[in-house]
Write a protein that holds these residues in place. Structure first.
Motif, PDB file in Angstrom:
ATOM      1  N   GLN A  78       4.329   1.501   1.060  1.00 28.63           N
ATOM      2  CA  GLN A  78       4.892   2.217   2.194  1.00 28.63           C
ATOM      3  C   GLN A  78       4.505   3.688   2.198  1.00 28.63           C
ATOM      4  OE1 GLN A  78       9.273   2.388   1.706  1.00 28.63           O
ATOM      5  NE2 GLN A  78       8.895   2.151  -0.488  1.00 28.63           N
ATOM      6  N   HIS A  79       4.487   4.252   3.429  1.00 28.57           N
ATOM      7  CA  HIS A  79       4.263   5.690   3.528  1.00 28.57           C
ATOM      8  C   HIS A  79       5.601   6.422   3.562  1.00 28.57           C
ATOM      9  CE1 HIS A  79       5.247   5.301   7.760  1.00 28.57           C
ATOM     10  NE2 HIS A  79       4.149   4.618   8.036  1.00 28.57           N
ATOM     11  N   ILE A  80       5.542   7.747   3.448  1.00 30.99           N
ATOM     12  CA  ILE A  80       6.756   8.543   3.275  1.00 30.99           C
ATOM     13  C   ILE A  80       7.732   8.425   4.451  1.00 30.99           C
ATOM     14  CG2 ILE A  80       7.626  10.917   3.052  1.00 30.99           C
ATOM     15  CD1 ILE A  80       5.162  11.492   1.296  1.00 30.99           C
ATOM     16  N   PRO A  81       7.300   8.519   5.721  1.00 31.66           N
ATOM     17  CA  PRO A  81       8.274   8.375   6.812  1.00 31.66           C
ATOM     18  C   PRO A  81       8.968   7.009   6.819  1.00 31.66           C
ATOM     19  CG  PRO A  81       6.317   9.467   7.625  1.00 31.66           C
ATOM     20  CD  PRO A  81       5.993   8.981   6.245  1.00 31.66           C
ATOM     21  N   ALA A 133       8.818   3.601  11.940  1.00 36.04           N
ATOM     22  CA  ALA A 133       8.263   4.829  11.368  1.00 36.04           C
ATOM     23  C   ALA A 133       6.851   5.117  11.846  1.00 36.04           C
ATOM     24  CB  ALA A 133       8.290   4.748   9.845  1.00 36.04           C
ATOM     25  N   ASP A 134       6.176   4.124  12.429  1.00 35.46           N
ATOM     26  CA  ASP A 134       4.816   4.337  12.926  1.00 35.46           C
ATOM     27  C   ASP A 134       4.769   4.674  14.415  1.00 35.46           C
ATOM     28  OD1 ASP A 134       3.324   4.098  10.631  1.00 35.46           O
ATOM     29  OD2 ASP A 134       3.026   1.941  10.822  1.00 35.46           O
ATOM     30  N   HIS A 135       5.886   4.631  15.120  1.00 33.27           N
ATOM     31  CA  HIS A 135       5.856   4.788  16.571  1.00 33.27           C
ATOM     32  C   HIS A 135       5.419   6.192  16.992  1.00 33.27           C
ATOM     33  CE1 HIS A 135       8.758   1.143  17.195  1.00 33.27           C
ATOM     34  NE2 HIS A 135       7.611   0.821  16.648  1.00 33.27           N
ATOM     35  N   LEU A 136       6.052   7.225  16.418  1.00 33.17           N
ATOM     36  CA  LEU A 136       5.656   8.591  16.753  1.00 33.17           C
ATOM     37  C   LEU A 136       4.238   8.859  16.256  1.00 33.17           C
ATOM     38  CD1 LEU A 136       6.337  11.319  17.961  1.00 33.17           C
ATOM     39  CD2 LEU A 136       7.360  11.977  15.764  1.00 33.17           C
ATOM     40  N   ARG A 137       3.900   8.300  15.134  1.00 34.10           N
ATOM     41  CA  ARG A 137       2.560   8.448  14.573  1.00 34.10           C
ATOM     42  C   ARG A 137       1.499   7.975  15.570  1.00 34.10           C
ATOM     43  NH1 ARG A 137       0.723   5.094   9.151  1.00 34.10           N
ATOM     44  NH2 ARG A 137      -1.174   6.266   8.650  1.00 34.10           N
ATOM     45  N   VAL A 138       1.749   6.851  16.221  1.00 31.14           N
ATOM     46  CA  VAL A 138       0.803   6.317  17.192  1.00 31.14           C
ATOM     47  C   VAL A 138       0.752   7.191  18.438  1.00 31.14           C
ATOM     48  CG1 VAL A 138       0.337   4.370  18.733  1.00 31.14           C
ATOM     49  CG2 VAL A 138       0.993   3.948  16.354  1.00 31.14           C
ATOM     50  N   VAL A 225       1.593   9.500   3.680  1.00 32.05           N
ATOM     51  CA  VAL A 225       1.074   9.206   2.341  1.00 32.05           C
ATOM     52  C   VAL A 225       1.791   7.988   1.754  1.00 32.05           C
ATOM     53  CG1 VAL A 225       0.828  10.094  -0.005  1.00 32.05           C
ATOM     54  CG2 VAL A 225       0.541  11.632   1.948  1.00 32.05           C
ATOM     55  N   ASN A 226       1.006   7.040   1.221  1.00 27.21           N
ATOM     56  CA  ASN A 226       1.573   5.866   0.571  1.00 27.21           C
ATOM     57  C   ASN A 226       1.992   6.220  -0.852  1.00 27.21           C
ATOM     58  OD1 ASN A 226       0.611   2.794   1.956  1.00 27.21           O
ATOM     59  ND2 ASN A 226       0.233   4.746   2.953  1.00 27.21           N
ATOM     60  N   ILE A 227       3.160   5.732  -1.232  1.00 21.94           N
ATOM     61  CA  ILE A 227       3.797   6.184  -2.474  1.00 21.94           C
ATOM     62  C   ILE A 227       4.179   5.013  -3.382  1.00 21.94           C
ATOM     63  CG2 ILE A 227       4.760   8.218  -1.330  1.00 21.94           C
ATOM     64  CD1 ILE A 227       7.475   6.679  -1.271  1.00 21.94           C
ATOM     65  N   ILE A 228       4.497   5.369  -4.626  1.00 24.43           N
ATOM     66  CA  ILE A 228       5.177   4.458  -5.537  1.00 24.43           C
ATOM     67  C   ILE A 228       6.667   4.759  -5.445  1.00 24.43           C
ATOM     68  CG2 ILE A 228       5.590   3.841  -7.950  1.00 24.43           C
ATOM     69  CD1 ILE A 228       2.957   2.809  -7.099  1.00 24.43           C
ATOM     70  N   ALA A 229       7.477   3.723  -5.234  1.00 21.83           N
ATOM     71  CA  ALA A 229       8.933   3.892  -5.164  1.00 21.83           C
ATOM     72  C   ALA A 229       9.594   3.096  -6.281  1.00 21.83           C
ATOM     73  CB  ALA A 229       9.463   3.444  -3.805  1.00 21.83           C
ATOM     74  N   ALA A 230      10.740   3.592  -6.732  1.00 22.13           N
ATOM     75  CA  ALA A 230      11.519   2.904  -7.764  1.00 22.13           C
ATOM     76  C   ALA A 230      13.003   3.136  -7.491  1.00 22.13           C
ATOM     77  CB  ALA A 230      11.148   3.429  -9.153  1.00 22.13           C
ATOM     78  N   ARG A 231      13.852   2.430  -8.199  1.00 19.54           N
ATOM     79  CA  ARG A 231      15.291   2.670  -8.058  1.00 19.54           C
ATOM     80  C   ARG A 231      15.635   4.043  -8.618  1.00 19.54           C
ATOM     81  NH1 ARG A 231      14.785  -2.543  -9.325  1.00 19.54           N
ATOM     82  NH2 ARG A 231      14.969  -2.152 -11.571  1.00 19.54           N
TER      83      ARG A 231
END
Length: 271
Positions: A78-81, A133-138, A225-231
């Motif tokens: 996933q990206h940040i937004p 999250a991609d709507h405004l981006r488009v 930006v695509n990220i690594i996420a964790a708990r």
């Protein structure tokens, strides 16, 4: 002799127990490019004593739920937004954190039948995925091309409608949230004279060239930006930190550049 054998047996049992307790870190990822990047990092991580198991997903709506519930230890999709939307949505409010940025996937606008921006007919439909999250981006991509003007006073970018477009000389019809992201390629194949906003991972999987085929393509300056996420409880986990460090390393970032030839852009930990 018996005492020596007893001591050796205890040591062997302890060694086997230690091997049996080696932790495997399960990471959820969409297949392209995320799982491919993780596969490249696997042997490097093994040299660091870290074993990862990649759990592949075909959609964007399960990996954070599974992470929050403990089915996986981290995710990379996933990206940040999108992440921020998932953590602030009161119906989800996942207790997860951003451990670091790895790459950007520029989004593109594709069409089966329309071959250039200058040839877009009046009233053309634009299919956008249900990923809010991609709507405004488009819309910003169309705005940068001078095709529309988006309102300056948008209160919530996750609830956009056609009314948030204040100038639209071609009367483009934006269809917000009617298609799951994984079905965008199908929409592209079936809808000859529409425009379809497709994320680069699905474009690659669908056999499209994300650099040559789009009518419009997001630039490298993207904030997505695509990220690594964790708990949240694992934000200081040393193994997870090492995974991020390896993914941000020169070796993996060069792999991204060489394999995807600009369709996926490494960020080197700058986000």
């Amino acid at each position: 002799m018996k005492k020596l054998l007893f001591v050796l047996s205890i040591l062997l049992i302890g060694l086997l127990a230690a091997c049996g307790n080696d932790e495997v870190i399960k990471i959820g990822a969409t297949s392209t490019p995320h799982a491919e990047v993780l596969e490249k990092a696997k042997p490097i991580l093994e040299e660091e004593g870290i074993t990862i198991e990649i759990e592949e997903y075909s959609d964007y709506f399960l990996p954070n739920l599974d992470l929050d519930e403990g089915a996986i230890d981290a995710n990379y999709f996933q990206h940040i937004p999108f992440f921020e939307g998932e953590t602030t949505d009161p119906d989800k409010a996942y207790d997860i954190v951003n451990l670091g940025g790895i790459h950007i996937e520029p989004i593109g606008i594709y069409s089966k039948g329309i071959t250039s921006v200058d040839d877009i007919p009046e009233g053309t439909e634009v299919i956008i995925s249900r990923n809010d999250a991609d709507h405004l981006r488009v819309l910003e991509l169309f705005e940068a091309e001078g095709l529309i003007k988006v309102a300056d006073d948008i209160e919530d970018p996750l609830t956009l409608t056609q009314d948030d477009i204040v100038e639209n000389p071609l009367n483009l019809q934006f269809l917000f949230g009617e298609v799951n992201p994984e079905f965008l390629i199908e929409a592209y194949e079936n809808e000859e004279n529409t425009l379809v906003a497709i994320n680069v991972n699905y474009a690659i999987e669908g056999g499209l060239n994300p650099l040559d085929d789009p009518l419009l393509l997001e630039g490298e300056e993207s904030d997505y930006v695509n990220i690594i996420a964790a708990r949240s409880e694992d934000k200081d986990n040393e193994d997870l930190k090492k995974i991020v460090e390896v993914l941000q390393s020169e070796e993996i970032q060069n792999f991204i550049i060489e394999k995807y030839e600009g369709a996926v852009v490494p960020v080197g930990g700058n986000n």
